[in-house]
Design an enzyme around this catalytic site. Structure first.
Site, PDB file in Angstrom:
ATOM      1  N   ASP A   1      20.268   3.548   4.433  1.00  0.00           N
ATOM      2  CA  ASP A   1      19.355   4.311   3.719  1.00  0.00           C
ATOM      3  C   ASP A   1      19.292   3.812   2.219  1.00  0.00           C
ATOM      4  OD1 ASP A   1      19.390   6.052   5.712  1.00  0.00           O
ATOM      5  OD2 ASP A   1      21.018   7.467   4.788  1.00  0.00           O
TER       6      ASP A   1
ATOM      7  N   ARG B   1      17.158   9.383   5.433  1.00  0.00           N
ATOM      8  CA  ARG B   1      17.549  10.559   4.793  1.00  0.00           C
ATOM      9  C   ARG B   1      16.485  11.005   3.818  1.00  0.00           C
ATOM     10  NH1 ARG B   1      23.351  12.631   4.038  1.00  0.00           N
ATOM     11  NH2 ARG B   1      23.239  10.754   2.644  1.00  0.00           N
TER      12      ARG B   1
ATOM     13  N   GLY C   1      28.236   6.978   8.957  1.00  0.00           N
ATOM     14  CA  GLY C   1      27.173   6.416   9.818  1.00  0.00           C
ATOM     15  C   GLY C   1      27.543   5.118   9.909  1.00  0.00           C
TER      16      GLY C   1
ATOM     17  N   ASP D   1      20.673   4.576  -0.452  1.00  0.00           N
ATOM     18  CA  ASP D   1      20.312   5.597  -1.413  1.00  0.00           C
ATOM     19  C   ASP D   1      21.637   5.800  -2.359  1.00  0.00           C
ATOM     20  OD1 ASP D   1      22.295   6.393   0.218  1.00  0.00           O
ATOM     21  OD2 ASP D   1      20.910   8.204   0.943  1.00  0.00           O
TER      22      ASP D   1
ATOM     23  N   ASP E   1      27.299   7.985   0.573  1.00  0.00           N
ATOM     24  CA  ASP E   1      27.665   8.846  -0.613  1.00  0.00           C
ATOM     25  C   ASP E   1      28.837   9.753  -0.077  1.00  0.00           C
ATOM     26  OD1 ASP E   1      25.798   9.694   1.424  1.00  0.00           O
ATOM     27  OD2 ASP E   1      24.713  10.953   0.434  1.00  0.00           O
TER      28      ASP E   1
ATOM     29  N   ARG F   1      37.867  19.600   3.608  1.00  0.00           N
ATOM     30  CA  ARG F   1      37.254  20.649   4.579  1.00  0.00           C
ATOM     31  C   ARG F   1      37.097  19.730   5.825  1.00  0.00           C
ATOM     32  NH1 ARG F   1      32.211  21.999   6.142  1.00  0.00           N
ATOM     33  NH2 ARG F   1      31.837  24.201   6.478  1.00  0.00           N
TER      34      ARG F   1
ATOM     35  N   THR G   1      25.231   1.734   3.619  1.00  0.00           N
ATOM     36  CA  THR G   1      24.052   2.517   4.414  1.00  0.00           C
ATOM     37  C   THR G   1      22.998   2.066   4.567  1.00  0.00           C
ATOM     38  OG1 THR G   1      22.982   4.522   4.208  1.00  0.00           O
ATOM     39  CG2 THR G   1      23.683   3.713   2.176  1.00  0.00           C
TER      40      THR G   1
HETATM   41  O1  F6P Z   1      23.038   7.950   6.670  1.00  0.00           O
HETATM   42  C1  F6P Z   1      22.536   7.267   7.804  1.00  0.00           C
HETATM   43  C2  F6P Z   1      21.741   7.646   8.772  1.00  0.00           C
HETATM   44  O2  F6P Z   1      21.400   7.055   9.781  1.00  0.00           O
HETATM   45  C3  F6P Z   1      20.573   8.392   8.203  1.00  0.00           C
HETATM   46  O3  F6P Z   1      19.425   7.302   8.011  1.00  0.00           O
HETATM   47  C4  F6P Z   1      20.286   9.479   9.260  1.00  0.00           C
HETATM   48  O4  F6P Z   1      19.422  10.545   8.424  1.00  0.00           O
HETATM   49  C5  F6P Z   1      21.537   9.843   9.568  1.00  0.00           C
HETATM   50  O5  F6P Z   1      22.432   8.976   9.202  1.00  0.00           O
HETATM   51  C6  F6P Z   1      21.888  10.333  11.014  1.00  0.00           C
HETATM   52  O6  F6P Z   1      22.989  10.668  11.404  1.00  0.00           O
HETATM   53  P1  F6P Z   1      23.683  10.717  12.457  1.00  0.00           P
HETATM   54  O7  F6P Z   1      24.312   9.620  13.015  1.00  0.00           O
HETATM   55  O8  F6P Z   1      24.633  12.062  12.756  1.00  0.00           O
HETATM   56  O9  F6P Z   1      22.588  11.030  13.826  1.00  0.00           O
END
Ligand code: F6P
Length: 380
Positions: free
Chosen positions: A143, A187, A15, A145, A119, A83, A141
């Site tokens: 997050d 997340r 992301g 995390d 990650d 994958r 990120t």
């Molecule tokens: O990991 C970053 C993040 O924005 C998370 O906080 C969220 O759960 C996820 O990506 C959303 O992903 P997408 O852009 O695929 O909706």
């Protein structure tokens, strides 16, 4: 020092978040100014390496992008080289394209690949290292995390955006005497909820790590009302769940290495609070707003430090490692120690105590300790 280095590759994976362009800019400038290296940028993360989509990034392209959100290289969160989803007869099949990625890397005459990601990107990088690619990782990120670093770039900017939103929502909460629920991303980790909750003066913070007790949440609201505070702000991490319940899954994306997309728990929280207290609630889900916009000053500096250090590491031949921040210093850690792990908030984290001293309800009854209440959201 590795004298042989001439060309480095770079990609942004997973992301997007504020600060990606600041890292790219720092890589290109350091490569040029300190070592006279050429930088090749792969388009759309590992997808570009697999499909041989790339371009040379010169000083001109890397200039003027410090404050720009997103990534000039594009990104993908469904490009696992081991994958890799390929559409066949209107259905996805999954192929191991990692050897093709190695061939493309070699045919371009690259010496090192810098992978900027979270990650998922570090997990893919760990696999590609085993196939012989010399990789330096940069932790990204919103997050926050990732293991191996105290903070990822992107997190502070997302916190600033969430805090501004909470500030604005406060005025409506006060004027209408409502409970306003603000849902943030993050997340399986509650860093964004906890930090923006503290920064925005949230009254209740619900995190994935501590399944919430709705009675404790309602008690906190009632106590505030009894003290004349007839509104409350609840900040909810998207991975929060009630005791005995499960996380709210918004959708699944089969082609993505982590297929689950969370979102919407705040609607459950709102109806539970309304049912138990009769106080009107409103929900605001901040979602991808948190990933957008210009990086904060903190993130610009952090992203720049990460980019500069990643090039120094590449030149020193310090590959197979991710740059990180520990005690304000640049450090590096083996990528395989980071890959596949999620850094969640553990009960002893000092910010939790700070929140409790400030009277913030963490969704836990006061008779229960945080230790007793902790549930690893990744394991459960
Ligand atoms: O990991 C970053 C993040 O924005 C998370 O906080 C969220 O759960 C996820 O990506 C959303 O992903 P997408 O852009 O695929 O909706």
């Amino acid at each position: 020092m590795n004298e042989k280095i001439r060309r480095i590759g770079v990609l942004t994976g997973g992301g997007d978040c504020p600060g990606l362009n600041a890292v790219i800019r720092a890589i290109v400038k350091t490569a040029h100014n300190d070592y006279d290296l050429e930088v090749i940028g792969f388009v759309d993360g590992y997808e570009g390496l697999i499909e041989n989509r790339y371009r040379r990034i010169d000083l001109g392209e890397a200039s003027g992008i410090l404050a720009q959100g997103g990534t000039i290289l594009g990104t993908s969160n469904r490009a696992d080289p081991f994958r890799f989803p390929v559409l066949q007869d209107e259905e996805y099949i999954y192929l191991d394209r990692s050897s093709q990625a190695v061939r493309n890397f070699e045919s371009l005459g690259l010496d090192v690949l810098i992978t900027i990601g979270g990650d998922g990107t570090m997990a893919a990088s760990s696999g590609m290292m085993k196939k012989g690619l010399p990789i330096v990782g940069v932790p990204k990120t919103i997050d926050n995390d990732l293991f191996g670093t105290e903070v990822t770039f992107g997190f502070d900017s997302a916190c600033v955006t969430a805090t501004e939103a909470i500030d604005k929502i406060h005025t409506t909460a006060q004027s209408h005497h409502r409970v306003m629920i603000v849902e943030v991303m993050g997340r399986y980790a509650g860093w964004l909820a906890l930090c923006s909750g503290l920064a925005g003066g949230g009254d209740i913070v619900l995190m994935p790590e501590f399944p919430y007790d709705i009675e404790a949440v309602c008690d906190a609201i009632r106590t505030r009302n009894a003290r004349g505070k007839n509104f409350s702000i609840v900040v909810v991490g998207e991975g929060a769940k009630p005791i005995g319940g499960s996380m709210t899954v918004a959708r699944t994306i089969e082609t993505s290495p982590d297929a689950i997309r969370l979102g919407g728990v705040s609607h459950t929280v709102a109806s539970q609070i309304e049912g138990l207290t009769n106080i009107e609630c409103r929900v605001t889900i901040l979602g991808h707003l948190l990933r957008g916009g210009s990086p904060s000053a903190f993130d610009r500096i952090l992203a720049t430090r990460y980019g500069v250090e990643a090039v120094h590491m590449a030149v020193r031949g310090e590959t197979g490692r991710m740059v990180g921040l520990q005690n304000q210093q640049m450090v590096s850690v083996p990528i395989e120690d980071v890959a596949g792990k999620t850094r969640v908030i553990t009960p002893g984290h000092p910010l939790l105590k700070v929140a409790q001293s400030m009277g913030v309800c963490l969704g836990v009854s006061t008779s229960v300790s945080l230790e007793e209440h902790f549930k690893d959201p990744v394991a459960s």
